[in-house]
Design a protein around this motif. Structure first.
Motif, PDB file in Angstrom:
ATOM      1  N   CYS A   1       2.288   5.894   4.942  1.00 60.45           N
ATOM      2  CA  CYS A   1       2.014   4.560   4.317  1.00 60.45           C
ATOM      3  C   CYS A   1       0.947   4.634   3.252  1.00 60.45           C
ATOM      4  O   CYS A   1       0.087   5.573   3.318  1.00 60.45           O
ATOM      5  CB  CYS A   1       1.397   3.442   5.183  1.00 60.45           C
ATOM      6  SG  CYS A   1       1.103   1.947   4.618  1.00 60.45           S
ATOM      7  N   ARG A   2       1.038   3.966   2.182  1.00 60.58           N
ATOM      8  CA  ARG A   2       0.178   3.893   0.915  1.00 60.58           C
ATOM      9  C   ARG A   2       0.176   2.412   0.541  1.00 60.58           C
ATOM     10  O   ARG A   2      -0.260   2.268  -0.799  1.00 60.58           O
ATOM     11  CB  ARG A   2       0.847   4.960  -0.257  1.00 60.58           C
ATOM     12  CG  ARG A   2       1.041   6.224   0.045  1.00 60.58           C
ATOM     13  CD  ARG A   2      -0.346   7.238   0.204  1.00 60.58           C
ATOM     14  NE  ARG A   2      -0.053   8.340   0.694  1.00 60.58           N
ATOM     15  CZ  ARG A   2       0.257   9.056   1.694  1.00 60.58           C
ATOM     16  NH1 ARG A   2       0.174   7.993   2.709  1.00 60.58           N
ATOM     17  NH2 ARG A   2       0.381  10.285   1.802  1.00 60.58           N
ATOM     18  N   GLN A   3      -0.021   1.647   1.416  1.00 59.82           N
ATOM     19  CA  GLN A   3       0.154   0.072   1.011  1.00 59.82           C
ATOM     20  C   GLN A   3      -1.431  -0.232   0.629  1.00 59.82           C
ATOM     21  O   GLN A   3      -1.591  -1.423   0.187  1.00 59.82           O
ATOM     22  CB  GLN A   3       0.778  -0.582   2.026  1.00 59.82           C
ATOM     23  CG  GLN A   3       2.354  -0.545   2.218  1.00 59.82           C
ATOM     24  CD  GLN A   3       2.682  -1.457   3.070  1.00 59.82           C
ATOM     25  OE1 GLN A   3       2.857  -2.602   2.548  1.00 59.82           O
ATOM     26  NE2 GLN A   3       3.766  -1.022   4.041  1.00 59.82           N
ATOM     27  N   CYS A   4      -2.346   0.430   1.057  1.00 59.51           N
ATOM     28  CA  CYS A   4      -3.452  -0.248   0.722  1.00 59.51           C
ATOM     29  C   CYS A   4      -4.565   1.372   0.694  1.00 59.51           C
ATOM     30  O   CYS A   4      -4.071   2.361   0.765  1.00 59.51           O
ATOM     31  CB  CYS A   4      -4.230  -0.949   2.126  1.00 59.51           C
ATOM     32  SG  CYS A   4      -4.844   0.283   3.388  1.00 59.51           S
TER      33      CYS A   4
ATOM     34  N   ALA B   1      -1.479  -5.270   5.131  1.00 59.42           N
ATOM     35  CA  ALA B   1      -0.572  -4.276   4.962  1.00 59.42           C
ATOM     36  C   ALA B   1       0.192  -3.223   6.356  1.00 59.42           C
ATOM     37  O   ALA B   1       0.994  -2.838   6.490  1.00 59.42           O
ATOM     38  CB  ALA B   1      -1.186  -2.942   4.204  1.00 59.42           C
TER      39      ALA B   1
END
Length: 315
Positions: free
Chosen positions: A145-148, A231
């Motif tokens: 994950c790279r959402q935040c 996120a």
């Protein structure tokens, strides 16, 4: 009383009462103005030794003492409460662990009302992609994950651990420093206390599932930001859907407020049965183990919550 039981109850801040052993009252010696010395080896230190004239009906068994209602108990054969056998009590972590952690812990209060404007709804709605993932696929997505912004500073993603078909699921706030290093939730002093709390209601760590609101550690262990919670929200909701627990326990103010979409302080959320997500999974809120290390006087309230958890899980 078994020293292990004493150590555990002391760590939880619970007063233990040991029942007196049955004894016979011998008739007084002629000319002596005192009753015989009390016998038996099970008498609680510091209790009355029985000096004075013998009661009426000497020789009868002494009435049973009232057992502390807060003591951990197991159901007897006929549904009555019976004391746990000595070998069923867990060996508590060394008390030095609690003292060291309490000395190093932040003095921040547990119950301040946080600004939850814009927080996701209770449980949220998992995105279409995440809502259909199985365990291996979900874990792969979370680890990538790279959402935040938290992906830029963490060491390890802390996905969650435990039985993936557990009846009981714990949700904490976010990984701390040790959790970030090891990639597993609740592994420090707070984790040892959580393990002892589970043992008090007859459960082992491997029998429950433990996850966090956030999967990555916030810098400096600060409270999660709203966008970070949003996120990770779909991931947490999918974990709950896959585990399908009978009961969720939110550990601490931040976890409880985010799970329930409220800014109410933890003191008003404890002691009530809430619901999480679209399925309405029952949820109870209690203190975070790290807070109990900083505030040991609150362990008695935590024991009341543990009894509610035990009752909720009974068939």
């Amino acid at each position: 009383m078994d020293p292990r039981r004493h150590a555990y109850l002391d760590a939880m801040g619970i007063t233990a009462w040991a029942a007196r052993t049955r004894r016979s009252v011998q008739p007084p010696v002629a000319g002596a103005g005192e009753s015989p010395e009390a016998g038996g080896s099970g008498q609680r230190p510091g209790s009355d030794t029985g000096a004075g004239p013998p009661p009426a009906g000497a020789g009868a068994a002494e009435p049973k003492r009232k057992v502390d209602a807060g003591s951990p108990t197991a159901r007897g054969r006929e549904g009555r409460e019976a004391p746990l056998p000595d070998d069923a009590w867990p060996e508590a972590p060394p008390l030095e662990v609690y003292e060291t952690a309490a000395a190093q812990a932040s003095p921040a209060a547990e119950d301040p009302v946080a600004d939850m404007d814009g927080a996701p709804p209770p449980g949220g709605e998992a995105s279409a992609g995440v809502a259909t993932l199985d365990w291996p696929a979900l874990e792969q997505v979370v680890r990538g994950c790279r959402q935040c912004v938290l992906h830029e500073s963490h060491t390890n993603v802390v996905f969650g651990v435990g039985a993936r078909d557990a009846q009981l699921m714990f949700i904490g706030e976010a990984p701390g420093g040790e959790e970030d290093r090891r990639g597993e939730p609740f592994v420090g002093a707070a984790g040892q206390l959580l393990n002892a709390m589970l043992a008090a209601i007859g459960l082992e760590r491997e029998e429950v599932f433990i996850a966090n609101i956030l999967k990555c550690r916030p810098p400096g262990n600060r409270d999660p930001h709203v966008e970070e919670v949003a996120a990770c929200n779909a991931y947490l909701q999918r974990q709950v859907d896959l585990v399908a627990p009978r009961l969720i326990v939110a550990l601490g103010r931040v976890a409880a407020q985010n799970c329930l979409g409220t800014s109410a302080p933890l003191g008003r959320l404890r002691g009530k049965l809430h619901s999480f997500g679209e399925r309405g999974t029952p949820l109870l809120a209690t203190y975070h183990p790290a807070y109990l290390l900083r505030s040991p006087t609150e362990k008695r309230k935590s024991w009341e919550d543990l009894k509610r958890i035990r009752e909720a899980l009974r068939p």
